[in-house]
Design an enzyme around this catalytic site. Structure first.
Site, mmCIF file in Angstrom:
data_model
loop_
_atom_site.group_PDB
_atom_site.id
_atom_site.type_symbol
_atom_site.label_atom_id
_atom_site.label_comp_id
_atom_site.label_asym_id
_atom_site.label_seq_id
_atom_site.Cartn_x
_atom_site.Cartn_y
_atom_site.Cartn_z
ATOM 1 N N THR A 98 -57.318 32.124 -0.224
ATOM 2 C CA THR A 98 -55.967 32.261 -1.251
ATOM 3 C C THR A 98 -56.047 30.968 -2.075
ATOM 4 O O THR A 98 -56.054 30.158 -1.775
ATOM 5 C CB THR A 98 -54.722 31.792 -0.369
ATOM 6 O OG1 THR A 98 -54.681 32.929 0.687
ATOM 7 C CG2 THR A 98 -53.630 32.125 -1.232
ATOM 8 N N LYS A 173 -51.023 37.962 -3.560
ATOM 9 C CA LYS A 173 -50.971 37.341 -2.505
ATOM 10 C C LYS A 173 -49.942 35.964 -2.771
ATOM 11 O O LYS A 173 -49.167 35.577 -1.744
ATOM 12 C CB LYS A 173 -52.341 36.691 -1.932
ATOM 13 C CG LYS A 173 -52.253 35.760 -1.117
ATOM 14 C CD LYS A 173 -52.049 36.036 0.536
ATOM 15 C CE LYS A 173 -52.098 34.992 1.422
ATOM 16 N NZ LYS A 173 -51.586 35.180 2.690
ATOM 17 N N LYS A 248 -49.738 24.661 -0.020
ATOM 18 C CA LYS A 248 -50.459 24.954 -0.996
ATOM 19 C C LYS A 248 -50.090 26.312 -1.944
ATOM 20 O O LYS A 248 -50.321 26.121 -2.960
ATOM 21 C CB LYS A 248 -51.963 25.319 -0.329
ATOM 22 C CG LYS A 248 -52.967 25.437 -1.375
ATOM 23 C CD LYS A 248 -54.137 26.015 -0.715
ATOM 24 C CE LYS A 248 -54.080 27.545 -0.161
ATOM 25 N NZ LYS A 248 -55.262 28.147 0.087
HETATM 26 P P1 NAD Z 1 -59.502 26.890 7.962
HETATM 27 O O1 NAD Z 1 -59.280 25.571 7.253
HETATM 28 O O2 NAD Z 1 -59.078 26.935 9.341
HETATM 29 O O3 NAD Z 1 -60.841 27.446 7.631
HETATM 30 C C1 NAD Z 1 -61.537 26.935 6.392
HETATM 31 C C2 NAD Z 1 -63.148 26.772 6.623
HETATM 32 O O4 NAD Z 1 -63.763 26.566 5.682
HETATM 33 C C3 NAD Z 1 -62.987 25.535 7.440
HETATM 34 O O5 NAD Z 1 -63.749 25.716 8.907
HETATM 35 C C4 NAD Z 1 -63.879 24.487 6.648
HETATM 36 O O6 NAD Z 1 -64.838 23.687 7.623
HETATM 37 C C5 NAD Z 1 -64.955 25.536 5.692
HETATM 38 N N1 NAD Z 1 -65.403 24.885 4.657
HETATM 39 C C6 NAD Z 1 -64.546 24.186 4.054
HETATM 40 N N2 NAD Z 1 -65.436 23.779 2.806
HETATM 41 C C7 NAD Z 1 -66.823 24.626 3.108
HETATM 42 C C8 NAD Z 1 -67.930 24.527 2.164
HETATM 43 N N3 NAD Z 1 -67.993 24.183 1.242
HETATM 44 N N4 NAD Z 1 -68.746 25.461 2.786
HETATM 45 C C9 NAD Z 1 -68.540 26.030 3.980
HETATM 46 N N5 NAD Z 1 -67.333 26.041 4.633
HETATM 47 C C10 NAD Z 1 -66.643 25.230 4.200
HETATM 48 O O7 NAD Z 1 -58.420 27.802 6.958
HETATM 49 P P2 NAD Z 1 -58.135 29.160 7.478
HETATM 50 O O8 NAD Z 1 -56.655 29.304 7.947
HETATM 51 O O9 NAD Z 1 -59.042 29.897 7.934
HETATM 52 O O10 NAD Z 1 -57.595 29.887 5.682
HETATM 53 C C11 NAD Z 1 -58.897 30.229 4.890
HETATM 54 C C12 NAD Z 1 -58.451 30.798 3.615
HETATM 55 O O11 NAD Z 1 -57.446 31.981 4.173
HETATM 56 C C13 NAD Z 1 -57.165 29.820 2.977
HETATM 57 O O12 NAD Z 1 -57.248 29.999 1.571
HETATM 58 C C14 NAD Z 1 -55.905 30.269 3.542
HETATM 59 O O13 NAD Z 1 -55.042 29.994 2.458
HETATM 60 C C15 NAD Z 1 -55.973 31.637 3.644
HETATM 61 N N6 NAD Z 1 -55.056 32.438 4.578
HETATM 62 C C16 NAD Z 1 -54.926 31.790 5.815
HETATM 63 C C17 NAD Z 1 -54.124 32.510 6.735
HETATM 64 C C18 NAD Z 1 -53.630 31.875 8.169
HETATM 65 O O14 NAD Z 1 -52.861 32.209 8.779
HETATM 66 N N7 NAD Z 1 -54.253 30.836 8.418
HETATM 67 C C19 NAD Z 1 -53.415 33.791 6.451
HETATM 68 C C20 NAD Z 1 -53.894 34.221 5.185
HETATM 69 C C21 NAD Z 1 -54.788 33.507 4.356
#
Ligand code: NAD
Length: 303
Positions: A98, A173, A248
């Site tokens: 997102t 979204k 965010k």
């Molecule tokens: P998270 O922080 O658990 O996962 C993100 C991952 O990206 C982490 O493991 C981090 O180490 C990795 N990362 C960061 N920079 C990186 C890079 N340069 N190269 C490789 N890996 C890298 O976050 P999440 O909860 O999995 O959410 C991910 C996205 O999905 C966000 O944008 C969030 O807003 C969206 N989202 C989350 C949810 C939820 O319920 N958690 C629901 C819908 C959408």
């Protein structure tokens, strides 16, 4: 029948990316995964996911690249410095993070200029939806590109909605999460008031479920610990969807509203509450823990 796409690279295997990678592997795709926190790759190995040691390693031979990263900053970095340099020109690129509209469109333009097909495809459904393969994908971009990856998305999706041109997946979204963020504050306040006047939490839940108070913040993310199984509240507010990620998303919506001269009211107030909860050191808790802010700082929030 032979699958059109066989190899998928997934970059970012956090709360969402990890279960999405597992579902892709279970559906028979060869999944090459990379996360900058290498330990996050270890649990994937037992599902047959290939744990890669770099972005470049993951991108090798991928026909579809899926990114699931925290914010537009990481998405820009990963596409500009890794994906555009290393992914096959025949690969379809999908960002399911997102992020802000401006970055989404910039990355899309960069990808197209370099000969790729690209979609923005953020998701709704949280970690539970990611685990059960029931995410809603909101897709922006060319319908031909979407058609070419639908079989892959179906391994993770309950619903796929084509929202329009590039960036419109992120737009959908953003508006959806603006509504959820405000909704959660309203549900928290409803339960606070019920507690204060002596109405049981179970009774309010039963009534609201079958009345006009029904919403996802009541059912999927109910903030009362122990009221429903499988909510973040019932597991010490472990995310789930973290307070910081909700903050965010509220900020993304507020910035887009400002850029388009749309006045928002409740979004500002709700965002301030998530901000305050984060400043109290609880940003990594599930966003439904905002319910507890009223205990932390009654002077500021209980008025
Ligand atoms: P998270 O922080 O658990 O996962 C993100 C991952 O990206 C982490 O493991 C981090 O180490 C990795 N990362 C960061 N920079 C990186 C890079 N340069 N190269 C490789 N890996 C890298 O976050 P999440 O909860 O999995 O959410 C991910 C996205 O999905 C966000 O944008 C969030 O807003 C969206 N989202 C989350 C949810 C939820 O319920 N958690 C629901 C819908 C959408």
């Amino acid at each position: 029948m032979k699958k059109t796409i066989e190899t998928v690279a997934i970059i970012g295997t956090g709360n969402m990316g990890m279960p999405m990678a597992i579902n892709l592997a279970k559906a028979g795709f060869q999944v090459r995964a990379f996360d900058i926190v290498l330990e996050k790759l270890t649990p994937l190995i037992e599902y047959g996911v290939i744990a890669c040691c770099s972005h470049q390693d993951a991108l090798e031979s991928a026909e579809l690249v899926l990114t699931m990263l925290p914010t537009g900053t990481e998405v820009s970095d990963v596409y500009q410095n890794h994906v555009i340099a290393s992914a096959s020109r025949d690969a379809v690129l999908i960002d399911s993070s997102t992020i802000d509209l401006k970055t989404a469109v910039e990355i899309h333009t960069l990808a197209i200029e370099n000969g790729y097909r690209m979609l923005d495809a953020p998701v709704s459904g949280g970690t539970a939806g990611a685990q059960s393969g029931n995410l809603t994908f909101m897709v922006g971009g060319e319908s031909e590109s979407l058609q070419s990856v639908t079989q892959v998305l179906q391994a993770m999706a309950g619903k796929i909605v084509h929202c329009g041109k590039s960036g419109m997946g992120q737009a959908a979204k953003m508006c959806n999460n603006l509504m959820l963020g405000i909704q959660m504050v309203s549900v928290a306040e409803g339960f606070r008031l019920a507690q204060a006047v002596g109405l049981s939490e179970q009774t309010l839940y039963d009534v609201a479920l079958n009345s006009s108070g029904n919403c996802a913040a009541l059912t999927a993310f109910n903030p009362i610990a122990g009221l429903l199984p499988d909510t973040p509240a019932s597991r010490d507010f472990q995310p789930g969807f973290s307070n910081d990620l909700m903050l965010k998303d509220m900020k993304l919506a507020i910035a887009a509203a400002k850029a388009n001269s749309v006045p928002l009211d409740l979004a500002h107030r709700a965002s301030a509450l998530y901000q305050q909860f984060s400043e109290h050191g609880h940003g990594s808790m599930d966003f439904s823990a905002i319910f507890n802010l009223y205990d932390i700082d009654k002077d500021d929030c209980g008025k």
